[in-house]
Motif scaffolding. Structure first.
Motif, PDB file in Angstrom:
ATOM      1  N   VAL A   1      -2.176  12.464  -4.155  1.00  0.00           N
ATOM      2  CA  VAL A   1      -2.354  13.208  -2.868  1.00  0.00           C
ATOM      3  C   VAL A   1      -1.083  13.207  -2.332  1.00  0.00           C
ATOM      4  O   VAL A   1      -0.277  14.011  -1.528  1.00  0.00           O
ATOM      5  N   PHE A   2      -0.169  11.997  -2.295  1.00  0.00           N
ATOM      6  CA  PHE A   2       1.152  11.847  -1.998  1.00  0.00           C
ATOM      7  C   PHE A   2       2.167  12.787  -2.443  1.00  0.00           C
ATOM      8  O   PHE A   2       3.060  13.311  -1.979  1.00  0.00           O
TER       9      PHE A   2
ATOM     10  N   LEU B   1      -5.320   6.656   6.362  1.00  0.00           N
ATOM     11  CA  LEU B   1      -4.680   8.067   6.171  1.00  0.00           C
ATOM     12  C   LEU B   1      -4.822   8.351   4.831  1.00  0.00           C
ATOM     13  O   LEU B   1      -5.151   9.381   4.259  1.00  0.00           O
ATOM     14  N   ALA B   2      -4.714   7.292   3.796  1.00  0.00           N
ATOM     15  CA  ALA B   2      -4.728   7.600   2.468  1.00  0.00           C
ATOM     16  C   ALA B   2      -6.074   8.073   2.036  1.00  0.00           C
ATOM     17  O   ALA B   2      -6.532   9.068   1.236  1.00  0.00           O
ATOM     18  N   SER B   3      -7.299   7.389   2.566  1.00  0.00           N
ATOM     19  CA  SER B   3      -8.539   7.738   2.423  1.00  0.00           C
ATOM     20  C   SER B   3      -8.969   9.155   2.729  1.00  0.00           C
ATOM     21  O   SER B   3      -9.391   9.899   2.045  1.00  0.00           O
TER      22      SER B   3
ATOM     23  N   LEU C   1       0.918  -1.205   0.006  1.00  0.00           N
ATOM     24  CA  LEU C   1       0.034  -0.063   0.247  1.00  0.00           C
ATOM     25  C   LEU C   1       0.827   1.320   0.026  1.00  0.00           C
ATOM     26  O   LEU C   1       0.434   2.319  -0.594  1.00  0.00           O
ATOM     27  N   MET C   2       2.006   1.325   0.842  1.00  0.00           N
ATOM     28  CA  MET C   2       2.559   2.442   0.851  1.00  0.00           C
ATOM     29  C   MET C   2       3.439   2.457  -0.666  1.00  0.00           C
ATOM     30  O   MET C   2       3.643   3.520  -1.043  1.00  0.00           O
ATOM     31  N   ASP C   3       3.777   1.558  -1.096  1.00  0.00           N
ATOM     32  CA  ASP C   3       4.349   1.639  -2.472  1.00  0.00           C
ATOM     33  C   ASP C   3       3.467   2.137  -3.432  1.00  0.00           C
ATOM     34  O   ASP C   3       4.023   3.105  -4.285  1.00  0.00           O
ATOM     35  N   GLU C   4       2.206   1.884  -3.304  1.00  0.00           N
ATOM     36  CA  GLU C   4       1.407   2.251  -4.238  1.00  0.00           C
ATOM     37  C   GLU C   4       0.878   3.841  -3.838  1.00  0.00           C
ATOM     38  O   GLU C   4       0.779   4.659  -4.737  1.00  0.00           O
ATOM     39  N   PHE C   5       0.990   4.176  -2.666  1.00  0.00           N
ATOM     40  CA  PHE C   5       0.595   5.527  -2.190  1.00  0.00           C
ATOM     41  C   PHE C   5       1.734   6.549  -2.572  1.00  0.00           C
ATOM     42  O   PHE C   5       1.246   7.712  -2.925  1.00  0.00           O
TER      43      PHE C   5
ATOM     44  N   THR D   1       3.900  16.042   0.059  1.00  0.00           N
ATOM     45  CA  THR D   1       5.250  15.135   0.493  1.00  0.00           C
ATOM     46  C   THR D   1       5.429  14.910   1.825  1.00  0.00           C
ATOM     47  O   THR D   1       5.952  14.004   2.145  1.00  0.00           O
ATOM     48  N   GLU D   2       4.842  15.967   2.665  1.00  0.00           N
ATOM     49  CA  GLU D   2       4.962  15.824   4.036  1.00  0.00           C
ATOM     50  C   GLU D   2       4.268  14.503   4.451  1.00  0.00           C
ATOM     51  O   GLU D   2       4.541  13.943   5.798  1.00  0.00           O
ATOM     52  N   LEU D   3       3.318  13.962   3.778  1.00  0.00           N
ATOM     53  CA  LEU D   3       2.690  12.817   4.412  1.00  0.00           C
ATOM     54  C   LEU D   3       3.566  11.704   4.503  1.00  0.00           C
ATOM     55  O   LEU D   3       3.288  10.839   5.198  1.00  0.00           O
ATOM     56  N   PHE D   4       4.811  11.755   3.636  1.00  0.00           N
ATOM     57  CA  PHE D   4       5.692  10.656   3.867  1.00  0.00           C
ATOM     58  C   PHE D   4       6.412  10.725   4.966  1.00  0.00           C
ATOM     59  O   PHE D   4       6.895   9.842   5.853  1.00  0.00           O
TER      60      PHE D   4
END
Length: 458
Positions: A103-104, A232-234, A94-98, A108-111
């Motif tokens: 949005v990511f 978080l992604a949603s 999921l992280m790889d796809e996000f 980029t602060e989401l990382f």
């Protein structure tokens, strides 16, 4: 050293034999013994410089006693670890796809927020699991009213901690984004977007004949990672479209108003009342430590293949094994019984081997992460995974014994510091290994986008 009765719930409290409250079981003294040999060992100020660090035993005949079921740890914990690593694979996928989603890419602060939030939720859930494991082994969950009171109080406490720490995580990740990228275009609305996303994600991701110490922490950690990532992604996707409105602020205020509601429930519960205002230091400091891992992740997730996929599994599995060890030691210290340190350490370290093999087979079979699966990749990843696990076990043992000696309950203090430390150590080892593999030509770990950027610059 002060007597046990002098400590609050934030400290070691072992007065389970006092039947002064109505909801205490009448036969609480008849609890089952955990999977360790009973001794008369008590904690003292003396450091014996042996396997029983900080602990001496009045009965020398029991000092070298072997646990009743030496194989129970592997038999009980291995299935839960394999299940947890499958969950961590999904989290990594999921992280790889996000990292490729709009949005990511736009925020980029989401990382930076991801490791902080995952560490936060993992710590809160594993602390809860460790407390319930100790309560279960001490027989406190065998009586209905006590069990219900403990469950309600701890879940309410989890919500208070999640909401408050989620707000701090959102603001801190936003601030770190400003520090690492000075001059970037940011606004109040983006801060509210980050904070409300973190709070919603942190808030809503939330007994058989086995020792809970062996299974509770891995299961809580892996399931929490998946749910937190999805939430978080949603939330970030939904709130992104309302970025320039007050919608995120309204969500933030609603989530903030829930803190006193759950706080009142905790205040009315005598089992967890004192934890409402204590135990925050390790949670906050762990978030600060794991933010370093977030900065590294943001810096290198777009440079090397597989960082987003491998990081959750590498640090997650090491943290799970270390948490099992810390939880077992804490239970034995509370119950004044003996843990076989070396046997447990070697068993947990050996268990890392088949679980990592299962993980590598899964990502190789499904071609995840766009990695070049050659001998050097498998060897280097397996090597750093063993280092991470060994370090985590040693840190977990040392921290548990030191906090116990200082008079603090390890169930509330050790896991946050332990998982945060391994977040940073594991991320540094993984990035360093990828750099070494790429620079030596043993394996090309660089992303095509990174190559293109270098070619353009030259």
């Amino acid at each position: 050293m002060a007597s046990k009765e002098q400590y609050s719930a934030d400290y070691i409290e072992l007065s389970i034999n006092e039947n002064n409250e109505n909801d205490e079981p009448p036969d609480i003294n008849q609890k089952d013994e955990p999977d360790c040999q009973p001794t008369t060992g008590l904690l003292t100020e003396q450091d014996n410089s042996s396997d029983e660090d900080f602990v001496i035993f009045e009965n020398e005949n029991n000092k070298n006693a072997v646990p009743k079921h030496e194989n129970s740890l592997a038999i009980q914990a291995l299935p839960s670890l394999i299940i947890s690593v499958i969950g961590l694979v999904f989290a990594g996928k999921l992280m790889d796809e996000f990292q490729k989603s709009d949005v990511f890419l736009n925020t980029t602060e989401l990382f930076i927020l991801l490791p902080i939030l995952l560490n936060l939720k993992g710590n809160l859930e594993m602390n809860l699991a460790a407390r319930f494991s100790t309560s279960s082994n001490l027989g406190e969950l065998d009586y209905g009213p006590t069990r219900r009171s403990l469950i309600v109080g701890n879940l309410a406490l989890l919500q208070v901690q999640s909401l408050a720490a989620g707000a701090i995580a959102g603001v801190s990740s936003f601030a770190l984004g400003l520090i690492t990228k000075p001059g970037s275009s940011t606004s109040y609305y983006e801060m509210m977007f980050m904070t409300s996303s973190a709070m919603v994600s942190a808030s809503f991701s939330a007994r058989f004949d086995v020792d809970p110490d062996n299974i509770a922490c891995p299961m809580a950690s892996s399931t929490g990672d998946i749910v937190t990532l999805v939430l978080l992604a949603s939330c970030a996707t939904i709130l992104q479209h309302q970025m320039e409105s007050i919608f995120s602020t309204v969500i933030f205020l609603i989530m903030l108003s829930m803190i006193p509601v759950f706080g009142f429930i905790v205040w009315r519960n005598k089992h967890v009342k004192n934890l409402l205002f204590s135990g925050w230091t390790p949670i906050i400091l762990a978030m600060v430590i794991s933010s370093l891992a977030g900065v590294l992740l943001e810096a290198y997730v777009e440079q090397y293949k597989g960082v987003a996929l491998l990081t959750p599994v590498l640090i997650g599995l090491s943290g799970n094994l270390g948490s099992i060890y810390a939880s077992r030691i804490s239970t034995c210290l509370h119950a004044e019984i003996k843990e076989k340190y070396k046997v447990v350490e070697y068993t947990l370290l050996a268990m890392n081997v088949p679980v990592q093999i299962v993980f590598l087979l899964i990502i190789w079979g499904f071609g995840m992460g766009h990695l070049q699966y050659n001998f050097w990749f498998f060897l280097s990843y397996f090597f750093i995974s063993m280092i991470c696990t060994w370090v985590c076990l040693k840190i977990g043992k040392l921290m548990t014994l030191v906090f116990w000696k200082m008079g603090y309950d390890p169930d509330n203090y050790v896991i946050p510091y332990l998982t945060a430390s391994i977040d940073v150590i594991g991320t540094i080892l993984l990035v360093s290994t990828f750099k070494a593999l790429t620079s030596t030509g043993a394996n090309d770990m660089a992303l095509e986008t990174a190559k293109a950027a270098v070619a353009t610059a030259t």
